[in-house]
Design an enzyme around this catalytic site. Sequence first.
Site, PDB file in Angstrom:
ATOM      1  CE  LYS A 183      -7.021 -26.206  -0.209  1.00  0.00           C
ATOM      2  NZ  LYS A 183      -6.853 -27.117  -1.398  1.00  0.00           N
TER       3      LYS A 183
ATOM      4  NE  ARG B 228     -14.445 -27.570  -0.932  1.00  0.00           N
ATOM      5  CZ  ARG B 228     -13.846 -27.055   0.016  1.00  0.00           C
ATOM      6  NH1 ARG B 228     -12.865 -26.283  -0.130  1.00  0.00           N
ATOM      7  NH2 ARG B 228     -14.514 -27.182   1.242  1.00  0.00           N
TER       8      ARG B 228
END
Length: 303
Positions: free
Chosen positions: A204, A244
């Site tokens: 991210k 994840r």
Amino acid sequence: MGVVNVTPDSFSDGGRWFDRDRAIAHGLELRAQGADLLDVGGESTRPGAPRVDEDEERRRVLPVVHALAAEGAVVSVDTTRPGVARAAVEAGASVVNDVSGGLADAGMRSVVAETGVVYVAMHWRGHADVMDALADYDDVVTDVRDELARRLDELLAAGVRLDQVVLDPGLGFAKPGRDNWPLLANLDVLAGLGRPLLVGASRKRFLGHLLAGPDGEPAPPDARDLATAAVSALCAAAGAWCVRVHDVPGSADAVRVGAAWLAARRDRPDDAPHDDGHSDGHDDEHGDRNDEQHDEGQGGRRG
């Protein structure tokens, strides 16, 4: 949870797995590397991404879900659309991972209730093309907890069983910067809602900014895997149900470390004696010497 992006515009892999056969092969590779679940998605949720129509999303994900499930993989479908979710469950998916937590289409709740699958409800405030403008929090941990609590109440009111629901703090979704770190540091507050937590920090933006070079340029997505693994270990040690990730081997090892850490902490009795560092004179002598060496090595950084 290994990520299988069947999209041409993913922020993390640039469409490497957009071809159906390559996506299936990639999913099987992730499973062989240690992924317990494979999360198949056909619509990019990167910041600013445009939506795809439902027929195209179905065309992308359903054959991949079917093929992976036929190979014995546990498959999750990453979608906000009830129709895609239902079709994916019929094709073999056993988990629905909805980044909107049911807000994009309230019909998702009835699909989850009727099919009985595990449902991941993420914290969400808007679609990818507008979400960065919605990052306004009084206290991000409290606000996310309260908004997830409302999603949980809505699901239960729609007939979804409590044991079907997993919650996700939604790192990076309407949280473009530092708001992600308090959520990671306070997973126990979110766990207080009584449901397992899935955490999706992999590659991210906030990790890219953390790893920025001297010129301030964020590290590219594929240079964020070691940082992702560190977050995975910390999440496992905090008791998260699942992480994840795009790069499975590093995080699979990291999760084992974190799980062992958590187990050791839980196994230690509350009334266990604490070592005060002064068990005998021999230890004192070496302890003092080591302290002196530590002081010298630390120099001006002490105090």
